[in-house]
Scaffold this active site. Structure first.
Site, PDB file in Angstrom:
ATOM      1  N   LEU A 135      -2.295   3.259  -0.311  1.00 56.77           N
ATOM      2  CA  LEU A 135      -3.367   2.517  -0.990  1.00 56.77           C
ATOM      3  C   LEU A 135      -2.767   1.607  -2.053  1.00 56.77           C
ATOM      4  O   LEU A 135      -2.840   0.391  -1.974  1.00 56.77           O
ATOM      5  CB  LEU A 135      -4.350   3.506  -1.620  1.00 56.77           C
ATOM      6  N   ASP A 136      -2.156   2.205  -3.051  1.00 56.12           N
ATOM      7  CA  ASP A 136      -1.499   1.487  -4.138  1.00 56.12           C
ATOM      8  C   ASP A 136      -0.196   2.232  -4.432  1.00 56.12           C
ATOM      9  O   ASP A 136      -0.227   3.245  -5.139  1.00 56.12           O
ATOM     10  CB  ASP A 136      -2.410   1.450  -5.368  1.00 56.12           C
ATOM     11  N   PRO A 137       0.892   1.811  -3.815  1.00 58.28           N
ATOM     12  CA  PRO A 137       1.079   0.557  -3.088  1.00 58.28           C
ATOM     13  C   PRO A 137       0.690   0.677  -1.614  1.00 58.28           C
ATOM     14  O   PRO A 137       0.789   1.742  -1.020  1.00 58.28           O
ATOM     15  CB  PRO A 137       2.588   0.318  -3.210  1.00 58.28           C
TER      16      PRO A 137
END
Length: 769
Positions: A446-448
């Site tokens: 997701l993040d990253p």
């Protein structure tokens, strides 16, 4: 035999019939076999009195095999009022037999095996050419069988007793009998249960694909759906196949085995293992029991090698077109990864994890998944051996473990996918990865991960029309849904707790209006918090995350005067975490006093050490010392008290203080039943068009977790990771070296496919003159 009689009682009850078998328990409920036999006799006495419901009809039991296991089952069966008949008589007794007794038959090869070309059985010919024969069990015996007691071991190329197709035919509902008892439910089909004592998975009973256990002794096989479910209810055949039966009567089994073995102990102790078997002065009993001598199978057991070779050959054929994936980790994110990859029957997955209970839950849910209970960090040789057997490794371990995993992948030339940042330690392996000719994909979560992909999709489209990027900010956070944020942290854990805690003491670097801002490690990050009002109702705050400036070149946005990537939390989170930093609780350094080999500490004792007061200390003394350490901040003290960090609860064993706090918080701040998490991401990209006008692009991603399904964090990390892994397996991603999802051939398919999994984002623009 005792277990399946108990199981029949449960199955009959589920079908609406109370039978004397309900008075028989599982074998381990009895002190010894004599007590169990008496229970069977008691049930048999009720049967002989005519207390078996007429609606179930005469019961028939078929025993296969002539070995000790089959004979033992028959011995227990004899405790019932029983009559043994020939197999050809089963049809008649199953229809008009005496309800005051049960019927049994012992099946030999000649009763059901026939040559395909002429329908005859020749024992000599069968031993030479078993593949020329077929079994008539499913047509001549099984339709008149209530319970099959299977004691035969199946060899490759020999006919099976029952296949899945056979089971489907046998489970067709029987026609209503003319003499059916009014008001009584009828049995759905004659074959109700199979007790596979051989515990030979995928053997003579093709659909017996996994053994049951003493804890969960029964399952139901639904032939129409080809699924196995843990119940005695619903459609299908009751299955029992416990592979450690002696453990149910451990004392008696041990004593019996010991009594049988004891007379031969002396001659075994006096033997010389390095000498040829023929020169040993063994009795015939011991000689026949020697399986291998001097590294070779003895003549009596040479069949084991043939059996092994045939099984390995069959396995190689089965695996020939299959792709093998090793998944490291069984935590929050593993569910969507497994769910996505197991949609392809040509993908076989091995899950390796230190969490035994999580592995067991996954094994129950997925059929083409095997498990390995191992701490791969502590057993590097075993990790290497596992990696070697697979085509791709997916690591869901903490990011600090990825360099070790990557080195094993390099050594064995196996591709790797992770969801974590491409850290400096991983970048150091760039040349080795390229030399090995493998693909190592990082930042695929997701993040990253999705943040990169959404940014690059927008940036690439802007460049296509000649626009330049003048600013880029991206904030993302995994949060509890607002109604579940009722604790001092306003946070609950849907991914690695230790990772969450360590992120708060990382250093950070970002670009703002052309100026580079550096925030040192150790907690200063929490002083750089900014209110985030793009969703005003959520009361969010944000703080910078790691080094944002390093993405200017990979994103191709060196023209940007502002470049900031950050983390979202509910307002109040950072202040509470700041208190933990002040107390030294977010410390990743080794702390030997918390080792599992040391006497356990309580949180009160640990806090006394951290604030520098002597033990034993009164609660109010410790509280005042902590309050002082927190610079008299009441909300931070309330958070410490709420978490029980001043109490007598033991500190979990860990390598570091932050590791212990992570385990403690995972217990204190989980998502409860019915509670949802959510993902919030906002990308803001400022563009300057060739005409000179400015445009702000806003990309929003909000995903909620499912009450009875996957969390939002699991979905938004797991599905991109799984999709990338599948793309590597299928050759869609064939670039060698270190890869992150910044190119259209990678992010394009992934963004399209995550939409199909319910991960949907929105985009809007504001044009400025």
């Amino acid at each position: 035999m005792i277990n399946i009689l108990h199981g029949l009682g449960l199955r009959f009850l589920a079908l609406g019939h109370h039978t004397p078998f309900m008075h028989i328990g599982m074998a381990h409920n009895y002190r010894n076999s004599s007590q169990a036999v008496q229970a069977v006799r008691d049930a048999g006495y009720e049967i002989s009195l005519g207390l078996m419901p007429k609606s179930v009809g005469p019961l028939t039991f078929v025993f296969t095999g002539t070995g000790n296991v089959s004979k033992g089952a028959q011995e227990m069966f004899n405790a019932l009022p029983c009559e043994f008949v020939e197999p050809h008589e089963l049809k008649e007794v199953s229809r008009s037999g005496d309800l005051r007794k049960v019927y049994g038959t012992v099946l030999s090869r000649h009763h059901h095996l026939v040559r395909k070309r002429d329908g005859l059985y020749d024992p000599v010919d069968y031993d030479k050419h078993p593949e020329l024969y077929t079994s008539r069990f499913s047509t001549d015996i099984a339709p008149y069988t209530t319970c099959l007691i299977n004691g035969i071991y199946w060899e490759q190329h020999t006919p099976r007793l029952l296949s899945r197709q056979d089971a489907q035919k046998l489970l067709v509902p029987v026609r209503s009998a003319a003499g059916a008892t009014e008001g009584c439910p009828e049995l759905p089909h004659k074959l109700l249960a199979i007790c596979d004592i051989s515990a030979d998975t995928g053997g003579s009973i093709e659909f017996m694909t996994e053994c049951t256990t003493i804890d969960s002794p029964f399952c139901m096989y639904d032939a129409d759906q080809h699924i196995i479910h843990d119940s005695v209810e619903g459609s299908g055949i009751l299955m029992c196949s416990i592979d450690n039966l002696p453990a149910q009567l451990p004392i008696e089994a041990t004593e019996y085995f010991g009594d049988m073995l004891f007379p031969y102990i002396e001659e075994m102790l006096l033997s010389e293992g390095s000498e040829p078997l023929e020169s040993q002065n063994y009795s015939s009993i011991v000689r026949d029991a020697v399986i291998a001598s001097n590294g070779s199978l003895t003549a009596k057991y040479e069949y084991i090698q043939k059996l092994r070779e045939s099984r390995e050959y069959a396995q190689s054929l089965k695996m020939g077109n299959k792709k093998r994936v090793l998944l490291l980790g069984s935590g929050y994110v593993s569910g969507p990864v497994l769910e996505y990859l197991t949609r392809d029957s040509n993908v076989d997955i091995t899950v390796a994890s230190v969490m035994k209970e999580q592995l067991e839950q996954l094994m129950k849910k997925y059929s083409n998944v095997t498990s390995v209970h191992i701490d791969v960090i502590k057993h590097e040789e075993k990790l290497s051996s596992l990696v070697k057997k697979h085509d791709l490794v997916i690591s869901l371990l903490p990011y600090s473990a990825h360099p070790l995993v990557a080195k094993k992948c390099i050594d064995n030339k196996v591709n790797l996918v992770t969801a974590s940042y491409l850290t400096p330690a991983m970048k150091e392996l760039q040349e080795s990865v390229e030399a090995a000719g493998i693909t190592v994909i990082s930042e695929m979560g997701l993040d990253p991960g999705l943040d990169h992909m959404l940014a690059m999709e927008c940036i690439d489209k802007a460049k296509e029309v000649g626009a330049t990027v003048v600013s880029y900010t991206s904030f993302c956070g995994g949060l509890p849904a607002p109604e579940h944020s009722d604790n001092p942290l306003r946070y609950k854990f849907s991914w690695s707790p230790q990772g969450v805690l360590l992120n708060t003491v990382q250093s950070a670097t970002y670009l703002k209006n052309g100026e580079i801002i550096n925030i040192p490690a150790g907690g200063a990050l929490l002083d750089s918090v900014t209110p985030m009002d793009f969703f005003p109702g959520l009361n969010l705050e944000g703080f910078p995350n790691r080094d944002s400036t390093k993405y200017a070149e990979p994103y191709g946005i060196q023209t940007a005067h502002t470049l900031l990537r950050g983390t979202l939390r509910y307002k109040g989170y950072s202040k509470t975490m700041g208190g933990f930093v002040k107390l030294g609780l977010i410390n990743p350094d080794p702390y030997p006093l918390l080792s599992s080999t040391m006497p356990p500490l309580t949180w009160k004792e640990l806090m006394c050490k951290l604030v520098g007061i002597k033990l034993p200390a009164e609660y109010h003394v410790l509280k005042e010392a902590v309050f002082s350490k927190l610079e008299k901040d009441k909300s931070q003290l309330e958070a410490v008290e709420w978490l029980g960090l001043l109490g007598d609860e033991p500190v979990p064993a860990a390598d570091s203080i932050v590791g212990a706090l992570a385990k403690h918080m995972e217990m204190k701040l989980p998502f409860g039943t019915g509670e949802r998490d959510m993902i919030v991401m906002r990308n803001e990209i400022g563009l300057r068009h060739p005409s000179g006008h400015l445009e702000d692009k806003f990309i929003d991603l909000v995903v909620y977790g499912d009450n009875k399904g996957y969390s939002a964090m699991a979905k938004t990390v797991g599905y991109p990771t799984a999709i990338a892994a599948k793309m590597v397996l299928d050759g869609e991603i064939d670039a060698k070296g270190m890869v992150i999802p910044l190119t259209k051939n990678v992010y394009g398919p992934i963004l399209e496919r995550v939409r199909a999994e319910g991960i949907v984002y929105s985009t809007r623009s504001v044009i400025k003159q």
